[in-house]
Enzyme design. Structure first.
Site, mmCIF file in Angstrom:
data_model
loop_
_atom_site.group_PDB
_atom_site.id
_atom_site.type_symbol
_atom_site.label_atom_id
_atom_site.label_comp_id
_atom_site.label_asym_id
_atom_site.label_seq_id
_atom_site.Cartn_x
_atom_site.Cartn_y
_atom_site.Cartn_z
ATOM 1 N N PHE A 1 12.811 -24.035 -39.895
ATOM 2 C CA PHE A 1 13.864 -23.475 -40.935
ATOM 3 C C PHE A 1 13.381 -22.224 -41.355
ATOM 4 O O PHE A 1 14.172 -21.628 -41.839
ATOM 5 C CB PHE A 1 13.867 -24.629 -42.008
ATOM 6 C CG PHE A 1 12.774 -24.549 -43.137
ATOM 7 C CD1 PHE A 1 12.715 -23.230 -43.967
ATOM 8 C CD2 PHE A 1 11.894 -25.435 -42.775
ATOM 9 C CE1 PHE A 1 11.581 -23.544 -44.709
ATOM 10 C CE2 PHE A 1 10.757 -25.324 -43.645
ATOM 11 C CZ PHE A 1 10.470 -24.414 -44.649
ATOM 12 N N GLU B 1 18.800 -27.391 -38.777
ATOM 13 C CA GLU B 1 20.126 -27.913 -39.357
ATOM 14 C C GLU B 1 20.190 -27.350 -41.038
ATOM 15 O O GLU B 1 21.102 -27.321 -41.535
ATOM 16 C CB GLU B 1 20.379 -29.244 -39.306
ATOM 17 C CG GLU B 1 19.188 -30.206 -40.032
ATOM 18 C CD GLU B 1 17.969 -30.446 -39.199
ATOM 19 O OE1 GLU B 1 17.674 -29.672 -38.195
ATOM 20 O OE2 GLU B 1 17.582 -31.551 -39.084
ATOM 21 N N SER C 1 6.958 -28.312 -36.986
ATOM 22 C CA SER C 1 5.750 -28.851 -37.531
ATOM 23 C C SER C 1 4.894 -29.472 -36.399
ATOM 24 O O SER C 1 5.585 -29.917 -35.176
ATOM 25 C CB SER C 1 6.050 -29.870 -38.391
ATOM 26 O OG SER C 1 7.015 -30.696 -37.883
ATOM 27 N N CYS D 1 4.364 -19.706 -40.991
ATOM 28 C CA CYS D 1 3.335 -20.400 -40.264
ATOM 29 C C CYS D 1 2.173 -19.593 -40.345
ATOM 30 O O CYS D 1 1.086 -19.863 -39.993
ATOM 31 C CB CYS D 1 3.814 -20.648 -38.789
ATOM 32 S SG CYS D 1 4.242 -19.292 -37.998
ATOM 33 N N GLU E 1 -1.668 -28.744 -44.116
ATOM 34 C CA GLU E 1 -0.392 -27.698 -44.378
ATOM 35 C C GLU E 1 0.226 -28.161 -45.301
ATOM 36 O O GLU E 1 1.053 -28.970 -45.622
ATOM 37 C CB GLU E 1 0.203 -27.515 -43.111
ATOM 38 C CG GLU E 1 1.297 -26.413 -43.264
ATOM 39 C CD GLU E 1 2.037 -26.259 -42.053
ATOM 40 O OE1 GLU E 1 2.689 -27.114 -41.468
ATOM 41 O OE2 GLU E 1 2.248 -25.030 -41.575
HETATM 42 P P1 NAD Z 1 10.334 -29.468 -38.183
HETATM 43 O O1 NAD Z 1 9.261 -29.864 -37.172
HETATM 44 O O2 NAD Z 1 10.869 -30.424 -39.100
HETATM 45 O O3 NAD Z 1 11.821 -29.106 -37.437
HETATM 46 C C1 NAD Z 1 11.751 -28.235 -36.628
HETATM 47 C C2 NAD Z 1 13.016 -28.393 -35.548
HETATM 48 O O4 NAD Z 1 12.653 -29.671 -34.904
HETATM 49 C C3 NAD Z 1 14.344 -28.241 -36.050
HETATM 50 O O5 NAD Z 1 15.183 -27.678 -35.407
HETATM 51 C C4 NAD Z 1 14.520 -29.823 -36.317
HETATM 52 O O6 NAD Z 1 15.813 -30.156 -36.613
HETATM 53 C C5 NAD Z 1 13.884 -30.579 -35.189
HETATM 54 N N1 NAD Z 1 13.369 -31.903 -35.508
HETATM 55 C C6 NAD Z 1 12.692 -32.198 -36.778
HETATM 56 N N2 NAD Z 1 12.327 -33.704 -36.581
HETATM 57 C C7 NAD Z 1 12.529 -34.029 -35.227
HETATM 58 C C8 NAD Z 1 12.209 -35.028 -34.607
HETATM 59 N N3 NAD Z 1 11.548 -36.029 -35.165
HETATM 60 N N4 NAD Z 1 12.546 -34.886 -33.113
HETATM 61 C C9 NAD Z 1 13.069 -34.152 -32.586
HETATM 62 N N5 NAD Z 1 13.245 -32.724 -33.262
HETATM 63 C C10 NAD Z 1 13.359 -32.881 -34.671
HETATM 64 O O7 NAD Z 1 9.703 -28.010 -38.935
HETATM 65 P P2 NAD Z 1 10.580 -27.063 -40.031
HETATM 66 O O8 NAD Z 1 10.100 -27.966 -41.530
HETATM 67 O O9 NAD Z 1 11.972 -26.765 -39.825
HETATM 68 O O10 NAD Z 1 9.724 -26.029 -40.272
HETATM 69 C C11 NAD Z 1 8.413 -25.827 -40.786
HETATM 70 C C12 NAD Z 1 7.204 -26.039 -39.629
HETATM 71 O O11 NAD Z 1 7.285 -25.148 -38.581
HETATM 72 C C13 NAD Z 1 5.833 -25.668 -40.337
HETATM 73 O O12 NAD Z 1 5.002 -26.887 -39.888
HETATM 74 C C14 NAD Z 1 5.380 -24.528 -39.711
HETATM 75 O O13 NAD Z 1 4.022 -24.184 -39.757
HETATM 76 C C15 NAD Z 1 6.092 -24.623 -38.514
HETATM 77 N N6 NAD Z 1 6.137 -23.180 -37.903
HETATM 78 C C16 NAD Z 1 5.313 -22.835 -36.907
HETATM 79 C C17 NAD Z 1 5.333 -21.647 -36.240
HETATM 80 C C18 NAD Z 1 4.496 -21.372 -35.273
HETATM 81 O O14 NAD Z 1 4.732 -20.255 -34.729
HETATM 82 N N7 NAD Z 1 3.491 -21.789 -35.094
HETATM 83 C C19 NAD Z 1 6.377 -20.703 -36.787
HETATM 84 C C20 NAD Z 1 7.248 -21.028 -37.954
HETATM 85 C C21 NAD Z 1 7.300 -22.399 -38.151
#
Ligand code: NAD
Length: 496
Positions: A147, A174, A224, A279, A381
């Site tokens: 997101f 989403e 994440s 991140c 985090e």
């Molecule tokens: P998230 O892991 O909840 O979701 C990321 C994506 O995965 C979304 O599209 C979501 O719909 C999908 N998703 C969520 N749960 C899932 C599951 N159980 N199975 C399959 N798909 C699933 O992450 P978020 O809350 O959207 O974003 C924040 C996180 O992203 C933080 O931990 C941040 O550090 C990380 N992030 C990392 C980087 C990097 O470059 N390392 C960059 C940006 C964000």
């Protein structure tokens, strides 16, 4: 309320299931999102499969022309797309423009695809034999994005994947789906053949359909750590190439010789910008010596108290709302845990007036001093506007503390000492390092990636690694012997 549809093969498609997309600044729904399932993913794969062969055979220079036009269209529509980003994410409009520009850098890099795809050639690798190697696209590849960067993170992926000759299916977060659809429409306007880029909305079901589809050859994920790990494992066990970038906890070391005014100001931006939902946000300042810590805490607290917080789409704010109620409550819960575990709460974001007066998901800037490594606010985090100060006695202690941490995305050292900076860059077990640069996000012609629990897979995102990730290498050896040369059967392994 409008419904935001999938974009598959250039067509707006709806599914039966929907989800409300909420504006975090008002807590009000702004649109309904159609949520895809297995069948939607199959539809996107089918159009991609049909479109891929012609795109694979399209000369890279022609693919680059699409990217040139796409860049111009992104710039034309920047304000409208950034308004959508701010509306769905909560970040300030200025910050949305910042991520958007960094995203466009990746399109600019993709414009150089003919040069990037040039292979290697050896004339007379053996008698009358020439050998060359080239990069060939994989076929259909997919991206799943978080997101917090609705435009930039998808742009880390698909411009290079497409420029390399692949078809791409994006499953954006989403919570912030609109920018992805707008950009899909712009790619169509730029002349990209239908089916080469599709956007499928959804949650776990859509992601798992992509992970299990034999036609999807590679998957880029950013999100994440628990999800990154699960995606890496499932994708890899299905024989796919996977790069899965996970969460982070980024430390800045402040040495006693640092320019503390500059360190404090830049740290504030790195810790509280985008409400800490980056991140690469700095969430821990490791101060060497009590004098350094005392001075830094005072400067950061003074400036952080004056941050302007409010709706992201009204210009002039430093920080907007957090993305949703659950996340805001989780961050507030961490503040409570910090207090319980004995850290000194210098500035409490839960006391910001907007927390009570606005229906939006606000929290003010929070600052903890005297945090120790075993506290949850230091280990985990938080992904919110919370900066922890840890006090250590030596530089070695600071390096060891960072190297012992589970995450290894970004880090920074503030110092005027070149020798210390060089030692830090060598010894630190983190993928991206800043020297007086608190957000060392590499430009698009380098690659982006963390170490340890921040990345699963071996290739980093965007830049030169994107060519390696989105193509496979083929080595071709060709012999055209002279007609007067008579061949005899050879039974030994051929050598020069
Ligand atoms: P998230 O892991 O909840 O979701 C990321 C994506 O995965 C979304 O599209 C979501 O719909 C999908 N998703 C969520 N749960 C899932 C599951 N159980 N199975 C399959 N798909 C699933 O992450 P978020 O809350 O959207 O974003 C924040 C996180 O992203 C933080 O931990 C941040 O550090 C990380 N992030 C990392 C980087 C990097 O470059 N390392 C960059 C940006 C964000």
């Amino acid at each position: 309320m409008d419904t935001l549809t999938h974009r598959i093969g250039g067509v707006a498609i709806e599914s039966a299931k929907t989800l409300d997309v909420i504006n975090p600044a008002t807590a009000q729904p702004v649109r309904r999102l159609t949520m895809g399932d297995n069948a939607t993913v199959d539809q996107a794969i089918a159009v991609a499969r049909e479109a891929f062969p012609a795109w694979r055979d399209t000369p890279p220079a022609k693919r680059a022309q699409v990217m040139f036009r796409f860049k111009m269209l992104l710039e034309r529509d920047a304000e409208a797309i950034c308004q959508l980003i701010s509306e769905e994410h909560g970040k300030t409009i200025e910050d949305a423009h910042g991520e958007f520009k960094r995203g466009i850098e990746n399109v600019e890099y993709a414009c150089g695809i003919p040069e990037l795809l040039k292979g290697e050639y050896s004339h007379n690798a053996g008698p009358s034999i020439d050998t060359w190697s080239n990069h060939q696209p994989l076929g259909i590849v997919a991206g799943i994005t978080p997101f917090n960067f609705p435009a930039m993170v998808p742009l880390w992926m698909y411009p290079m994947a497409i420029a390399c000759g692949n078809a791409f299916i994006l499953k954006p977060s989403e919570q912030v789906p609109s920018a992805a659809v707008k950009m899909a429409e712009l790619l169509e306007e730029a002349g990209l053949p239908k089916g080469i880029f599709s956007v499928v909305h959804g949650d776990r079901e859509a992601v798992e359909a992509l992970l299990d589809a034999p036609d999807v050859k590679a998957l880029s994920f950013v999100g994440s750590t628990p999800v990154a790990k699960a995606i890496y494992q499932r994708g890899a066990s299905n024989g796919k190439r996977v790069q899965a970038l996970g969460g982070a906890k980024n430390h800045a070391v402040v040495l006693p010789d640092a320019d503390l005014d500059s360190a404090a100001s830049t740290l504030i931006g790195a810790a509280y910008g985008s409400a800490g939902e980056r991140c690469m946000a700095i969430s821990v300042a490791v101060c060497v010596g009590d004098e350094t810590a005392d001075a830094l805490v005072e400067k950061v607290a003074d400036e952080a108290r004056t941050l302007k917080i409010g709706p992201g789409n009204e210009r002039g704010h430093d920080m907007g709302a957090l993305v949703n109620a659950g996340h805001r409550d989780k961050v507030a819960g961490y503040i409570g845990q910090g207090v319980e575990s004995g850290a000194e709460l210098v500035l409490d974001g839960r006391e910001h007036p907007l927390v009570e007066s606005s229906p939006g998901y606000y929290l003010g800037a929070t600052l903890f001093d005297r945090v120790t490594p075993e506290m949850s606010i230091c280990r985990e985090e938080i992904f919110g506007p919370v900066l922890c100060v840890v006090r250590v006695e030596t530089f070695d202690e600071a390096i060891a503390l960072i190297n012992d941490h589970q995450y290894g995305n970004g880090t920074c050292v503030f110092t005027r000492d070149g020798e210390a900076a060089r030692r830090f860059a060598d010894a630190i077990e983190v993928g991206m390092v800043g020297i007086n640069v608190p957000l060392p996000v590499p430009v698009a012609f380098h690659s982006f990636g963390g170490w340890k629990e921040s990345l699963f897979g071996d290739l980093h995102a965007y830049g030169p690694d994107a060519v390696r990730f989105y193509t496979r290498r083929k080595a071709i050896s060709q012999r055209w012997p002279r007609s007067e040369h008579k061949e005899k059967a050879q039974f030994n392994f051929p050598s020069n």
